[in-house]
Design an enzyme around this catalytic site. Structure first.
Site, PDB file in Angstrom:
ATOM      1  N   ASN A   1       0.955  -1.247   0.200  1.00  0.00           N
ATOM      2  CA  ASN A   1      -0.013  -0.155   0.073  1.00  0.00           C
ATOM      3  C   ASN A   1       1.058   1.330  -0.024  1.00  0.00           C
ATOM      4  O   ASN A   1       1.381   1.595   0.954  1.00  0.00           O
ATOM      5  CB  ASN A   1      -0.990   0.029   1.227  1.00  0.00           C
TER       6      ASN A   1
ATOM      7  N   LYS B   1       0.304   4.200  -0.256  1.00  0.00           N
ATOM      8  CA  LYS B   1      -0.465   5.358   0.180  1.00  0.00           C
ATOM      9  C   LYS B   1      -0.014   6.824  -0.799  1.00  0.00           C
ATOM     10  O   LYS B   1      -0.091   6.268  -1.918  1.00  0.00           O
ATOM     11  CB  LYS B   1       0.011   5.778   1.666  1.00  0.00           C
TER      12      LYS B   1
ATOM     13  N   GLU C   1      -5.032  -4.618  10.872  1.00  0.00           N
ATOM     14  CA  GLU C   1      -3.978  -3.635  10.994  1.00  0.00           C
ATOM     15  C   GLU C   1      -4.194  -2.888  12.177  1.00  0.00           C
ATOM     16  O   GLU C   1      -5.129  -1.846  12.344  1.00  0.00           O
ATOM     17  CB  GLU C   1      -3.888  -2.682   9.859  1.00  0.00           C
TER      18      GLU C   1
ATOM     19  N   GLY D   1       2.980  -1.104   4.249  1.00  0.00           N
ATOM     20  CA  GLY D   1       2.981   0.413   4.034  1.00  0.00           C
ATOM     21  C   GLY D   1       4.521   0.813   3.757  1.00  0.00           C
ATOM     22  O   GLY D   1       4.982   0.778   2.654  1.00  0.00           O
TER      23      GLY D   1
ATOM     24  N   GLU E   1      -6.607   4.865   8.016  1.00  0.00           N
ATOM     25  CA  GLU E   1      -6.356   6.276   7.734  1.00  0.00           C
ATOM     26  C   GLU E   1      -7.708   6.798   6.950  1.00  0.00           C
ATOM     27  O   GLU E   1      -8.190   7.879   7.079  1.00  0.00           O
ATOM     28  CB  GLU E   1      -4.971   6.330   6.585  1.00  0.00           C
TER      29      GLU E   1
ATOM     30  N   SER F   1       3.770  -1.988  10.420  1.00  0.00           N
ATOM     31  CA  SER F   1       5.356  -2.088  10.536  1.00  0.00           C
ATOM     32  C   SER F   1       5.902  -3.321  10.186  1.00  0.00           C
ATOM     33  O   SER F   1       6.684  -3.740  10.919  1.00  0.00           O
ATOM     34  CB  SER F   1       5.847  -1.817  11.939  1.00  0.00           C
TER      35      SER F   1
ATOM     36  N   HIS G   1      -9.207   1.220   4.952  1.00  0.00           N
ATOM     37  CA  HIS G   1      -8.094   1.367   5.677  1.00  0.00           C
ATOM     38  C   HIS G   1      -8.276   2.348   7.105  1.00  0.00           C
ATOM     39  O   HIS G   1      -9.065   3.319   6.937  1.00  0.00           O
ATOM     40  CB  HIS G   1      -6.999   1.987   4.614  1.00  0.00           C
TER      41      HIS G   1
ATOM     42  N   GLY H   1       3.047   2.460  10.769  1.00  0.00           N
ATOM     43  CA  GLY H   1       4.001   3.530  10.632  1.00  0.00           C
ATOM     44  C   GLY H   1       4.887   3.761  11.959  1.00  0.00           C
ATOM     45  O   GLY H   1       5.166   4.909  11.998  1.00  0.00           O
TER      46      GLY H   1
END
Ligand code: 13P
Length: 254
Positions: free
Chosen positions: A12, A14, A170, A237, A100, A216, A98, A176
């Site tokens: 992903n 992003k 996730e 990510g 986010e 991560s 997701h 992250g």
């Protein structure tokens, strides 16, 4: 990992990579991917790079995914893209829900459910993301939160429709942050998710659904995570922006 389910590792990206940057990254991934046949590899660039990446991976086994999609077919939805627009670019996967999107853009379980249904009706594999915040984990609410997200996000999707669905666990606190869930922590939630799926669609189909771990994932921790019985690959990510790191993670799923 269970050998009856083909591991799937998706990058992903992003909001990263211009077309030029995307093409450089894909060229390197393509070069290395020829040796990773046992793993389904999916790249999810930003919308602006989908066409270029699609052309670049054409004729390879690498799959293409989008990071979001609207549930309607067409219309006055400024800034959105439809399933047909993705399919036209030979995009076969779409990340839905997701964290986010949920946190920064207010996406709800109801919206996730509509998008998943549209994806399935359009022959797209939805990669449905669920996960708890650190605060929820510390308050022992992880299972309750995941239960709500899974039950509502996948509501009214029957066992006969479910096979293309890919789940992604996730934990938000691991995204992250460099703070990965331990293999045991991740496995416990993956097993819990598979149990929920079993309630919803029966054991036979639930056993075929792939559940990715995301948060991560790095070359150094991937193998141990992917080794867990209910972890079927990863949604990557930061490390997916580096071809060597991404391919090391892919190979950890072999
Ligand atoms: P990181 O691998 O950067 O933690 O991101 C995980 C993620 O959100 C993938 O969708």
């Amino acid at each position: 990992m269970n050998t009856n389910r083909k591991p799937i590792v998706a990058g992903n990206w992003k909001m990263n990579n211009t077309v030029a940057e995307a093409l450089a990254l894909v060229a390197e991934i393509k070069r290395q991917a020829a040796e990773s046949k046992g793993v389904e590899i999916v790249l999810c660039p930003p919308f602006t790079a989908l066409q270029a990446v699609s052309n670049a991976i054409s004729g390879t086994a690498i799959g293409l995914g989008a990071q979001n999609m609207h549930w309607e077919k067409a219309g006055a939805f400024t800034g959105e893209v439809s399933a047909a627009m993705l399919r036209e670019l030979y995009c076969h996967y779409v990340i839905i829900g997701h964290s986010e999107r949920r946190t920064l853009f207010g996406e709800t379980d109801a919206a996730v459910n509509r998008k998943v249904k549209t994806a399935l009706a359009s022959n797209l594999h939805p990669i449905v993301c669920v996960g708890e915040t650190l605060q929820q984990r510390q308050a022992n609410q992880t299972e309750a939160v995941i239960r709500t997200q899974v039950l509502n996000g996948l509501k009214d999707i029957g066992p006969d429709q479910f096979t293309p669905v890919i789940m992604a666990y996730e934990p938000i606190w691991a995204i992250g942050t460099g703070m990965t869930a331990t293999p045991d922590q991740a496995q416990a939630v993956h097993k819990f998710i598979r149990g929920l799926l079993q309630e919803m669609i029966g054991e036979r189909v639930a056993q075929t659904v792939r559940i990715q771990y995301g948060g991560s994932v790095k070359p150094a921790n991937a193998r141990e995570l992917f080794h867990q019985p209910d972890i079927d690959g990863g949604l990557i990510g930061g490390a997916a922006l580096d071809a060597d790191a991404f391919m090391a993670i892919v190979n950890a799923a072999l």
